[in-house]
Design an enzyme around this catalytic site. Structure first.
Site, PDB file in Angstrom:
ATOM      1  N   ASP A  12       0.853  -1.186   0.000  1.00  0.00           N
ATOM      2  CA  ASP A  12       0.000   0.000   0.000  1.00  0.00           C
ATOM      3  C   ASP A  12       0.890   1.236   0.000  1.00  0.00           C
ATOM      4  O   ASP A  12       1.650   1.475   0.944  1.00  0.00           O
ATOM      5  CB  ASP A  12      -0.891  -0.015   1.239  1.00  0.00           C
ATOM      6  CG  ASP A  12      -1.965   1.059   1.219  1.00  0.00           C
ATOM      7  OD1 ASP A  12      -2.096   1.750   0.192  1.00  0.00           O
ATOM      8  OD2 ASP A  12      -2.671   1.213   2.229  1.00  0.00           O
ATOM      9  N   ASP A 107      -2.982   2.404  -5.909  1.00  0.00           N
ATOM     10  CA  ASP A 107      -1.862   2.404  -4.956  1.00  0.00           C
ATOM     11  C   ASP A 107      -1.834   1.192  -4.037  1.00  0.00           C
ATOM     12  O   ASP A 107      -1.072   1.178  -3.070  1.00  0.00           O
ATOM     13  CB  ASP A 107      -1.916   3.671  -4.097  1.00  0.00           C
ATOM     14  CG  ASP A 107      -3.214   3.778  -3.288  1.00  0.00           C
ATOM     15  OD1 ASP A 107      -4.237   3.253  -3.753  1.00  0.00           O
ATOM     16  OD2 ASP A 107      -3.189   4.385  -2.214  1.00  0.00           O
ATOM     17  N   GLU A 108      -2.621   0.165  -4.336  1.00  0.00           N
ATOM     18  CA  GLU A 108      -2.742  -0.948  -3.392  1.00  0.00           C
ATOM     19  C   GLU A 108      -2.907  -2.254  -4.153  1.00  0.00           C
ATOM     20  O   GLU A 108      -3.616  -2.316  -5.157  1.00  0.00           O
ATOM     21  CB  GLU A 108      -3.963  -0.697  -2.497  1.00  0.00           C
ATOM     22  CG  GLU A 108      -4.165  -1.685  -1.389  1.00  0.00           C
ATOM     23  CD  GLU A 108      -5.396  -1.341  -0.556  1.00  0.00           C
ATOM     24  OE1 GLU A 108      -5.642  -2.054   0.426  1.00  0.00           O
ATOM     25  OE2 GLU A 108      -6.112  -0.374  -0.896  1.00  0.00           O
TER      26      GLU A 108
END
Length: 375
Positions: A12, A107-108
Site C-alpha cells: 500500500d 496504490d494498493e
C-alpha cells in the site's frame, strides 16, 4: 486457526496522491498537504499527507471541514495522469516477482509469492526488495505486510505505516489476531462494533467465545466471516483478473441543480464521460451490461438510486430513471451520478454460448469502478 501455507504480500503506497505531488514539487514537503477539491466548491479530500493527518484531516472529509481543523492546509487539485503513470510503474515492479498480482486501486495490491523463486523464495525478502525498488525507481514509499493469507497481510501492512514492513509468520497468526480490536475486521463499522460490544465483545479473542451458529443468527451471512476472521482464517485467493462489477461517473456540483431540466443537462455530460470510460475498459476485457442506474444526493444529503435492466446505455432510459429519482424528494440536487452494473462472469459465458450476443451493443467495466469529476 489458519492452516494456509501461502505467502501473501499486501502493498500500500503511503498517502499516494499527496506523495506523488511532494515527489514532483519539493516546496510541498513538510507542510500540511491535501489533494482534492476546494472548500468553496464543496470539495472533498481525496488524500492527505501525514503532516495534515496530525491535525485530524482524513480522506473523504469535506475540504471546508479540513481547513477548519488545519487553517494552513494546502489543497491542490488532483493530477490523475501522473498518479496513473506512477501506478503503472509500481505494478510493473510487482509483476517482476509474480504473475499473481491483484490490484485493489492505483496504490494498493495483493501479491501471491508462494511459488516465486525470487530472493530465495522468501516473502519477507521479496517485500523488502520491492519497497527498495519502488523508492529508488519511482520515488515513493510503500508499506507492506506479509502473512499466510490476504486478511493477515492487509492488517500487517497498516502496522508500521508509513514506509514500514511487518511480517506475521504462520505460527504467530493466532496470537496476532486474538489481540486485534474487532474494528480491525473488514466490514465491522460503528454500528456492528456497537452490537458486538453489547455482547461483551471488544477483541477478536472475545469474539471467539461465540459459535458460528450464534454469530450467523445475529449477523446473517456476515456472521460466518466474523467467525473465520477472528481466528485468522481467510481462504480467498489472489485473483489477477478480478471480475468488474460496475462502472460509474459522478459529479458534486458547486451549486445545487434545482430543476429537472438542469439535471438532464448535467446527465448528458455524465453520459459522455461514462461512454468514454466504458470504451477504455472494453479495450482490455469483454463486458456485458445487466443494469443501468442513476444516483442522486440531495441538498439535505439524503440519497436515492433508480435502476433498471439494460443491455447498454440508452440516454432516454437514463432520463427516465433520473426523473424517477428526482421525483422521490423534489429537492435541489448536489450530486448526480450514472453508471452500469455488469453481468456475472458465469451468466456472461452462458449468454455467449446460447444466445446471439452482439458485443458491439455493449457499453459498459474489475470491481466497483467509480470515477468522480469533483473531489
Amino acid at each position: 486457526m489458519t492452516t494456509s501455507l501461502r505467502k501473501i504480500i499486501h502493498c500500500d503506497a503511503d498517502c499516494f496522491y499527496a506523495s506523488v505531488e511532494m515527489r514532483d514539487d519539493s516546496s510541498l514537503r513538510g507542510i500540511p498537504l491535501a489533494v482534492g477539491g476546494q472548500p468553496d466548491q464543496r470539495g472533498v479530500v481525496a488524500t492527505c499527507n501525514y503532516e495534515a493527518r496530525a491535525f485530524g484531516v482524513r480522506s473523504a472529509m469535506p475540504s471546508a471541514q479540513a481547513v477548519k481543523l488545519c487553517p494552513d492546509l494546502r489543497i491542490i487539485a488532483p493530477s490523475m495522469h501522473r498518479y496513473q503513470e506512477a501506478s503503472r510503474r509500481i505494478m510493473a515492479i510487482y509483476r517482476d516477482y509474480t504473475e499473481l498480482v491483484e490490484p485493489l486501486s492505483l496504490d494498493e495490491a495483493y501479491l501471491d509469492v508462494t511459488d516465486s523463486q525470487r530472493c530465495g523464495g522468501s516473502a519477507t525478502l521479496i517485500a523488502r526488495e520491492i519497497r527498495a525498488r519502488i523508492a529508488a525507481e519511482v520515488g515513493l514509499t510503500v508499506s507492506a505486510g506479509v502473512g499466510p493469507n490476504k486478511f493477515i497481510a492487509k492488517i500487517a501492512s497498516d502496522w508500521r505505516k508509513p514506509d514500514g514492513l511487518f511480517v506475521v509468520k504462520p505460527g504467530e497468526v493466532d496470537a496476532f489476531v486474538a489481540a486485534l480490536p474487532v474494528e480491525r475486521l473488514f466490514g465491522v463499522g460503528k454500528v456492528t462494533a456497537e452490537k458486538l460490544r453489547a455482547l461483551g465483545v471488544d477483541s477478536c479473542a472475545d469474539l471467539r467465545g461465540h459459535s458460528m451458529v450464534d454469530l450467523t443468527e445475529r449477523f446473517g451471512v456476515f456472521g460466518q466471516r466474523l467467525y473465520e476472521r477472528c481466528r485468522g482464517i481467510d481462504n480467498r485467493e489472489v485473483s489477477p483478473d478480478r471480475e468488474r462489477k460496475s462502472i460509474s461517473v459522478e459529479t458534486t456540483y458547486t451549486r445545487d441543480l434545482r430543476t429537472l431540466a438542469e439535471c438532464e443537462t448535467a446527465l448528458a455530460r455524465l453520459l459522455r464521460q461514462l461512454a468514454e470510460r466504458i470504451g477504455r475498459a472494453r479495450r482490455s476485457e469483454p463486458l456485458a451490461i445487466a443494469k443501468v442506474f442513476v444516483k442522486i444526493r440531495f441538498a439535505d444529503f439524503s440519497r436515492t438510486t433508480a435502476e433498471a435492466g439494460a443491455l447498454g446505455v440508452d440516454p432516454a432510459q437514463c432520463r427516465e430513471l433520473l426523473a424517477q429519482a428526482v421525483g422521490r424528494k423534489r429537492r435541489p440536487v448536489r450530486l448526480l451520478g450514472v453508471g452500469v452494473r455488469m453481468l456475472e462472469a458465469q451468466a456472461t459465458r452462458q449468454l455467449r454460448l446460447f444466445d446471439d450476443w452482439d458485443d458491439t451493443t455493449q457499453i459498459g467495466p474489475s470491481s466497483g469502478d467509480n470515477a468522480s469529476t469533483q473531489i
